[in-house]
Design a protein around this motif. Structure first.
Motif, short mmCIF file in Angstrom:
data_model
loop_
_atom_site.label_atom_id
_atom_site.label_comp_id
_atom_site.label_asym_id
_atom_site.label_seq_id
_atom_site.Cartn_x
_atom_site.Cartn_y
_atom_site.Cartn_z
N TYR A 34 -16.03 6.17 -0.65
CA TYR A 34 -15.96 4.71 -0.62
C TYR A 34 -14.63 4.23 -1.18
CZ TYR A 34 -21.00 5.22 -0.04
OH TYR A 34 -22.26 5.58 0.40
N LEU A 35 -14.04 3.25 -0.49
CA LEU A 35 -12.79 2.63 -0.93
C LEU A 35 -13.02 1.14 -1.08
CD1 LEU A 35 -9.73 3.09 -1.48
CD2 LEU A 35 -9.37 2.77 0.96
N LEU A 36 -12.81 0.62 -2.29
CA LEU A 36 -13.01 -0.79 -2.59
C LEU A 36 -11.68 -1.42 -2.93
CD1 LEU A 36 -16.10 -0.44 -4.92
CD2 LEU A 36 -16.12 -1.48 -2.66
N ALA A 37 -11.41 -2.62 -2.37
CA ALA A 37 -10.13 -3.27 -2.62
C ALA A 37 -10.30 -4.77 -2.79
CB ALA A 37 -9.15 -2.99 -1.48
N ASP A 38 -9.51 -5.34 -3.67
CA ASP A 38 -9.44 -6.79 -3.82
C ASP A 38 -8.49 -7.31 -2.74
OD1 ASP A 38 -8.18 -9.37 -4.85
OD2 ASP A 38 -9.74 -9.06 -6.34
N THR A 39 -8.96 -8.27 -1.93
CA THR A 39 -8.17 -8.73 -0.80
C THR A 39 -6.94 -9.53 -1.23
OG1 THR A 39 -9.61 -10.67 -0.60
CG2 THR A 39 -10.11 -8.77 0.79
N GLU A 40 -6.96 -10.08 -2.44
CA GLU A 40 -5.81 -10.86 -2.90
C GLU A 40 -4.75 -9.98 -3.55
OE1 GLU A 40 -7.17 -14.00 -5.40
OE2 GLU A 40 -8.25 -15.03 -3.79
N LYS A 42 -4.78 -6.56 -3.68
CA LYS A 42 -4.69 -5.25 -3.01
C LYS A 42 -4.93 -4.09 -3.98
CE LYS A 42 -3.64 -6.74 1.16
NZ LYS A 42 -4.53 -6.51 2.32
N ASP A 43 -5.39 -4.38 -5.21
CA ASP A 43 -5.78 -3.31 -6.11
C ASP A 43 -7.05 -2.67 -5.58
OD1 ASP A 43 -3.68 -3.81 -7.79
OD2 ASP A 43 -4.83 -5.02 -9.20
N ALA A 44 -7.16 -1.34 -5.72
CA ALA A 44 -8.27 -0.63 -5.10
C ALA A 44 -8.73 0.55 -5.96
CB ALA A 44 -7.87 -0.13 -3.71
N VAL A 45 -9.98 0.95 -5.72
CA VAL A 45 -10.53 2.18 -6.31
C VAL A 45 -11.17 2.98 -5.19
CG1 VAL A 45 -10.94 1.13 -8.56
CG2 VAL A 45 -12.76 1.12 -6.87
N ILE A 46 -11.19 4.29 -5.36
CA ILE A 46 -11.85 5.16 -4.39
C ILE A 46 -12.92 5.95 -5.12
CG2 ILE A 46 -10.23 7.12 -4.62
CD1 ILE A 46 -10.46 7.39 -1.50
N ILE A 47 -14.07 6.14 -4.46
CA ILE A 47 -15.21 6.82 -5.07
C ILE A 47 -15.54 8.08 -4.28
CG2 ILE A 47 -17.66 6.59 -5.67
CD1 ILE A 47 -17.23 3.55 -5.80
N ASP A 48 -15.61 9.20 -4.98
CA ASP A 48 -16.02 10.50 -4.41
C ASP A 48 -15.16 10.96 -3.23
OD1 ASP A 48 -18.00 10.87 -6.30
OD2 ASP A 48 -19.57 9.96 -5.07
N GLU A 63 -1.77 2.66 4.98
CA GLU A 63 -1.82 1.74 6.13
C GLU A 63 -2.29 0.35 5.72
OE1 GLU A 63 -2.77 4.79 9.86
OE2 GLU A 63 -4.41 3.77 8.82
N LEU A 64 -3.23 0.30 4.79
CA LEU A 64 -3.78 -0.98 4.35
C LEU A 64 -2.94 -1.64 3.26
CD1 LEU A 64 -7.56 -0.01 4.30
CD2 LEU A 64 -6.39 -1.46 5.97
N GLY A 65 -1.90 -0.94 2.81
CA GLY A 65 -1.02 -1.49 1.79
C GLY A 65 -1.71 -1.70 0.45
N LEU A 66 -2.61 -0.77 0.09
CA LEU A 66 -3.38 -0.93 -1.14
C LEU A 66 -2.68 -0.29 -2.33
CD1 LEU A 66 -6.95 -0.08 0.24
CD2 LEU A 66 -5.88 -2.34 -0.02
N ASN A 67 -2.97 -0.82 -3.50
CA ASN A 67 -2.52 -0.25 -4.76
C ASN A 67 -3.71 0.48 -5.36
OD1 ASN A 67 -1.26 0.33 -7.23
ND2 ASN A 67 -1.92 -1.63 -8.11
N LEU A 68 -3.85 1.76 -5.03
CA LEU A 68 -4.99 2.53 -5.49
C LEU A 68 -4.78 2.91 -6.95
CD1 LEU A 68 -7.68 3.74 -4.51
CD2 LEU A 68 -6.44 5.86 -4.02
N THR A 69 -5.65 2.40 -7.82
CA THR A 69 -5.46 2.58 -9.26
C THR A 69 -6.33 3.66 -9.87
OG1 THR A 69 -7.07 0.83 -9.74
CG2 THR A 69 -4.76 0.17 -9.55
N VAL A 70 -7.56 3.83 -9.36
CA VAL A 70 -8.49 4.79 -9.94
C VAL A 70 -9.23 5.55 -8.84
CG1 VAL A 70 -10.48 5.13 -11.45
CG2 VAL A 70 -8.84 3.33 -11.98
N ALA A 71 -9.32 6.87 -9.00
CA ALA A 71 -10.16 7.71 -8.15
C ALA A 71 -11.29 8.23 -9.04
CB ALA A 71 -9.37 8.87 -7.57
N VAL A 72 -12.51 7.81 -8.75
CA VAL A 72 -13.63 8.13 -9.62
C VAL A 72 -14.64 9.01 -8.91
CG1 VAL A 72 -14.78 5.96 -9.03
CG2 VAL A 72 -15.46 7.17 -11.09
N ASN A 73 -15.13 10.00 -9.60
CA ASN A 73 -16.22 10.84 -9.10
C ASN A 73 -17.51 10.44 -9.80
OD1 ASN A 73 -15.15 12.96 -7.15
ND2 ASN A 73 -13.71 13.17 -8.85
#
Length: 243
Positions: A34-40, A42-48, A63-73
């Protein structure tokens, strides 16, 4: 959650892959990422995230221009190797996270009630070892292997406890609003989403008494996960064992 079908929830970009088009699905272990992002912001987290899908996930973030900050398991997986360690090498500033009770190394050691902010949104952690991540508005919960759609995770290895799992689901996850969407780490029948209300009423294991549930779990007699001997040691070190 980034995938094939999309919808907006407040300012969270919410899109979910499904079995018909496995954009964020890993078929060997039937794992949902799962990838969650704030539309304003562009901060994002990815799960598993899964090791074999590292290129796909990194490309999607770019591609989505996201700022991925945390990858959480959500837990220390036994059926696949996480990509968080290698993903950190590909995405500048990315941090890994996992429950401090998992025994695994990560930049962020989560305890119950901790929050992972992304933009204006947060995903608080639930339960020991196997975490459930809940959006701050309690409209979505990412339950890992604890609560599956019409099922639950097995409890016969890695310090599993049927009694603790039953209590965690009933006392934590099932106290969320009925309409809260449930997104599990796996599904083996092609189902992608449920709700707290559905699982409280229809889950064939968790509608039983605690004593009946423990008996069910004690008699599953499942074979051990095929990759457990390589996945667990690797996931204890953020997926970098032997790499």
């Amino acid at each position: 959650v980034i995938g094939q079908s999309c919808a907006q929830n407040a300012n969270v970009l919410f899109c979910k892959g499904d079995s018909g088009g496995p954009l964020l699905f890993e078929s060997e272990s039937c794992t949902y990422t799962y990838l969650l992002a704030d539309t304003e912001t562009k901060d994002a987290v990815i799960i598993d995230p899964v090791l074999e899908k590292l290129d796909r996930d990194v490309k999607l973030v770019q591609e989505l221009g996201l700022n991925l900050t945390v990858a959480v398991n959500t837990h220390c997986h036994a059926d696949h190797i996480t990509s968080t360690g290698l993903m950190k090498k590909r995405i500048l500033g990315l941090k890994s996270a996992i429950s401090k009770f998992s025994g695994a190394s990560a930049d962020i050691q989560l305890s119950e009630g901790d929050k992972i902010p992304f933009g204006k949104h947060e995903t608080p952690g639930h339960t020991d070892g196997c975490s459930t991540l809940v959006l701050d508005d309690e409209l979505m919960a990412f339950t890992g292997d604890a609560l599956l759609i019409r099922g639950c995770g097995r409890t016969d290895f890695q310090q599993g406890s049927s009694s603790k799992l039953y209590d965690s689901i009933h006392q934590k996850i099932f106290t969320l609003p009925e309409q809260c969407l449930i997104y599990p780490a796996h599904d083996y029948l092609g189902q992608t989403v449920s709700t707290v209300g559905e699982e409280r009423k229809l889950n064939p294991r968790l509608t039983k008494s605690k004593e009946e549930f423990i008996k069910i779990m004690d008699n599953l007699n499942l074979p051990k996960p095929k990759k457990i001997d390589i996945a667990v040691p690797a996931n204890l070190v953020c997926g970098l064992h032997g790499i």
